[in-house]
Design an enzyme around this catalytic site. Sequence first.
Site, PDB file in Angstrom:
ATOM      1  CG  HIS A 252      -2.046   0.931   1.204  1.00 18.83           C
ATOM      2  ND1 HIS A 252      -2.305   1.766   0.150  1.00 18.83           N
ATOM      3  CD2 HIS A 252      -2.993   1.213   2.144  1.00 18.83           C
ATOM      4  CE1 HIS A 252      -3.348   2.519   0.436  1.00 18.83           C
ATOM      5  NE2 HIS A 252      -3.785   2.207   1.640  1.00 18.83           N
TER       6      HIS A 252
ATOM      7  CG  HIS B 211      -3.433   1.790  -9.574  1.00 23.01           C
ATOM      8  ND1 HIS B 211      -4.757   1.665  -9.264  1.00 23.01           N
ATOM      9  CD2 HIS B 211      -2.857   2.468  -8.548  1.00 23.01           C
ATOM     10  CE1 HIS B 211      -4.978   2.248  -8.098  1.00 23.01           C
ATOM     11  NE2 HIS B 211      -3.849   2.733  -7.635  1.00 23.01           N
TER      12      HIS B 211
ATOM     13  CG  ASP C 108       3.575   4.727  -4.857  1.00 21.44           C
ATOM     14  OD1 ASP C 108       3.547   5.710  -4.101  1.00 21.44           O
ATOM     15  OD2 ASP C 108       2.840   3.741  -4.735  1.00 21.44           O
TER      16      ASP C 108
HETATM   17  N1  ACO Z   1       5.567  -4.825 -14.167  1.00 23.31           N
HETATM   18  C1  ACO Z   1       5.426  -5.847 -15.044  1.00 23.31           C
HETATM   19  N2  ACO Z   1       4.292  -6.542 -15.228  1.00 23.31           N
HETATM   20  C2  ACO Z   1       3.230  -6.184 -14.469  1.00 23.31           C
HETATM   21  C3  ACO Z   1       3.296  -5.123 -13.538  1.00 23.31           C
HETATM   22  C4  ACO Z   1       4.516  -4.431 -13.400  1.00 23.31           C
HETATM   23  N3  ACO Z   1       4.641  -3.427 -12.534  1.00 23.31           N
HETATM   24  N4  ACO Z   1       2.092  -4.981 -12.935  1.00 23.31           N
HETATM   25  C5  ACO Z   1       1.293  -5.920 -13.471  1.00 23.31           C
HETATM   26  N5  ACO Z   1       1.979  -6.643 -14.397  1.00 23.31           N
HETATM   27  C6  ACO Z   1       1.448  -7.708 -15.235  1.00 23.31           C
HETATM   28  C7  ACO Z   1       1.327  -9.009 -14.442  1.00 23.31           C
HETATM   29  O1  ACO Z   1       2.488  -9.789 -14.554  1.00 23.31           O
HETATM   30  C8  ACO Z   1       0.138  -9.641 -15.109  1.00 23.31           C
HETATM   31  O2  ACO Z   1       0.572 -10.191 -16.339  1.00 23.31           O
HETATM   32  P1  ACO Z   1      -0.052 -11.542 -16.949  1.00 23.31           P
HETATM   33  O3  ACO Z   1      -1.533 -11.281 -17.061  1.00 23.31           O
HETATM   34  O4  ACO Z   1       0.638 -11.676 -18.266  1.00 23.31           O
HETATM   35  O5  ACO Z   1       0.265 -12.609 -15.957  1.00 23.31           O
HETATM   36  C9  ACO Z   1      -0.785  -8.471 -15.436  1.00 23.31           C
HETATM   37  O6  ACO Z   1       0.116  -7.341 -15.588  1.00 23.31           O
HETATM   38  C10 ACO Z   1      -1.828  -8.156 -14.385  1.00 23.31           C
HETATM   39  O7  ACO Z   1      -1.174  -8.087 -13.114  1.00 23.31           O
HETATM   40  P2  ACO Z   1      -1.941  -8.220 -11.717  1.00 23.31           P
HETATM   41  O8  ACO Z   1      -0.941  -8.498 -10.649  1.00 23.31           O
HETATM   42  O9  ACO Z   1      -3.081  -9.185 -11.876  1.00 23.31           O
HETATM   43  O10 ACO Z   1      -2.545  -6.788 -11.552  1.00 23.31           O
HETATM   44  P3  ACO Z   1      -3.144  -6.203 -10.199  1.00 23.31           P
HETATM   45  O11 ACO Z   1      -4.179  -5.240 -10.604  1.00 23.31           O
HETATM   46  O12 ACO Z   1      -3.521  -7.275  -9.251  1.00 23.31           O
HETATM   47  O13 ACO Z   1      -1.873  -5.468  -9.556  1.00 23.31           O
HETATM   48  C11 ACO Z   1      -0.322  -3.862  -8.840  1.00 23.31           C
HETATM   49  C12 ACO Z   1      -1.724  -4.122  -9.423  1.00 23.31           C
HETATM   50  C13 ACO Z   1      -0.155  -4.643  -7.520  1.00 23.31           C
HETATM   51  C14 ACO Z   1      -0.183  -2.372  -8.530  1.00 23.31           C
HETATM   52  C15 ACO Z   1       0.737  -4.311  -9.861  1.00 23.31           C
HETATM   53  O14 ACO Z   1       0.602  -3.594 -11.077  1.00 23.31           O
HETATM   54  C16 ACO Z   1       2.163  -4.176  -9.327  1.00 23.31           C
HETATM   55  O15 ACO Z   1       2.665  -5.105  -8.669  1.00 23.31           O
HETATM   56  N6  ACO Z   1       2.854  -3.015  -9.618  1.00 23.31           N
HETATM   57  C17 ACO Z   1       4.169  -2.765  -9.081  1.00 23.31           C
HETATM   58  C18 ACO Z   1       4.069  -2.285  -7.628  1.00 23.31           C
HETATM   59  C19 ACO Z   1       3.502  -0.897  -7.510  1.00 23.31           C
HETATM   60  O16 ACO Z   1       3.891   0.025  -8.226  1.00 23.31           O
HETATM   61  N7  ACO Z   1       2.567  -0.694  -6.547  1.00 23.31           N
HETATM   62  C20 ACO Z   1       1.980   0.621  -6.264  1.00 23.31           C
HETATM   63  C21 ACO Z   1       0.545   0.676  -6.602  1.00 23.31           C
HETATM   64  S1  ACO Z   1      -0.102   2.302  -6.344  1.00 23.31           S
HETATM   65  C22 ACO Z   1      -0.505   2.393  -4.701  1.00 23.31           C
HETATM   66  O17 ACO Z   1      -0.784   1.423  -4.050  1.00 23.31           O
HETATM   67  C23 ACO Z   1      -0.515   3.707  -4.024  1.00 23.31           C
END
Ligand code: ACO
Length: 430
Positions: free
Chosen positions: A268, A307, A363
């Site tokens: 978060h 996101h 972020d």
């Molecule tokens: N880099 C590369 N690939 C990614 C990323 C990323 N940052 N984020 C998602 N993906 C890909 C996943 O591998 C997945 O691919 P696939 O379908 O081929 O397997 C697809 O995109 C969907 O990913 P999910 O994890 O299902 O997406 P979710 O909506 O659950 O996750 C999250 C969102 C946690 C923010 C994710 O994008 C992530 O881990 N980002 C990096 C961490 C980050 O920046 N967090 C801050 C969020 S903002 C906040 O909380 C204030």
Amino acid sequence: MGNDSLTITDNRTGKTYEIPITDGTIRAMDLRQIATSKDDFGLMSYDPAFTNTASCRSAISFIDGDKGILQYRGYPIEQLAEQSSFLEVSYLVVHGELPTAAQLKAFVHNITVHTIIHENIKKFVDGFHYDAHPMGILVSAVGALSTFYPDAKKIFDVQSRQTQMSRLIAKMPTLAAFAYRHSVGMPYAYPDNDLSYAGNFLNMMFKKTELKYTPDPALEHALDVLFILHADHEQNCSANAMRSVGSSQVDPYSAVAAATAALYGPLHGGANEAVLRMLTEIGSVKNVPEYVKRVKAGEFRLQGFGHRIYKNYDPRAKIIKRIAEEVFEVTGKSPLIDIALELERIALADDYFISHKLYPNVDFYSGIIYQAMNFPVDMFPVLFAIGRTPGWIAQWQEMLLDKEQRIARPRQVFIGASRRDYLPMERRPA
Ligand code: ACO
């Protein structure tokens, strides 16, 4: 029933039910009538992590993740960041409307006169270990405020609620700065009520031996905008914690402690720290293409990208990118910004990121700015907590005044052992 309904046939019984659809939702309680017999509890919905369940009706923040839109009380985040101030936005988020000049003056006055904290709080901040994480101190200190203000228990008394709101918005920066000063072994700097909200926070963080601290106007403005961008974000993990804990009718300080604890988690409030670590690890612009290749190969994720809600450029990230330039004019350019810009350039033109709808989130740039302003990494989630406090208060108040809300109490699908008799120790298998 008209077209705004859902017809469900239960194939176990052959019975058909018509369930109303309101605002694109069905009521989970309407499923309860779907049962196989008199003894059957009735159908429930199963939704771990609430990914498709609205837990409330809310009028505070609106997000359209596909279009990259964020509005507080209807006002676009871009306009608020450009034209408003954090305290005016706090008023808007909490009260629902922009204030008149007189209302804003009174609101700012109420916040300003509440910035000081009881001397005893200093004593227990002193008791923390020298390297205590400031977020851990903040969680404890804000929770402890409830013991200083027993009147906060009167949550249905409008006047008491207003007072606690002012105290919370006013004292979070003081607690946060004291937590920081303790962790670096510096004497606490008291609030300076001649300064703005952001300016006073910079004063309490960074004042050394000078008699009066004068914040740099560009940094003061940048911090104020960063607080605006974090003021609310509808039903995220910490807002949900605030509502859920607050639904037991506990005082708001205890509920804000719970929300702050939720924000402490790396999923978060901790992502901007991960971005900073990633950029440092990449080390140079020339290493970016190789890094992106490894992300695409699934070795790790690109931090600050993607996101759960935004499937477009996070509108807050755009504003922060602009603010970064203003900050660097004062602090000098961070070497990490070139790496970040190159990473963004390559990622946004790449099929993997385009097809997965992965864009920079809030972020991606915020950590670089905080670092340039001399905030240590441990303080990043603390800054987030200060900005988010009006949002938590607004969510809490909306929950309290919502006649449909009761104590939050989800159901479960029990998958454990069925009834069995207690076995004395000597009869248990080895
Ligand atoms: N880099 C590369 N690939 C990614 C990323 C990323 N940052 N984020 C998602 N993906 C890909 C996943 O591998 C997945 O691919 P696939 O379908 O081929 O397997 C697809 O995109 C969907 O990913 P999910 O994890 O299902 O997406 P979710 O909506 O659950 O996750 C999250 C969102 C946690 C923010 C994710 O994008 C992530 O881990 N980002 C990096 C961490 C980050 O920046 N967090 C801050 C969020 S903002 C906040 O909380 C204030």
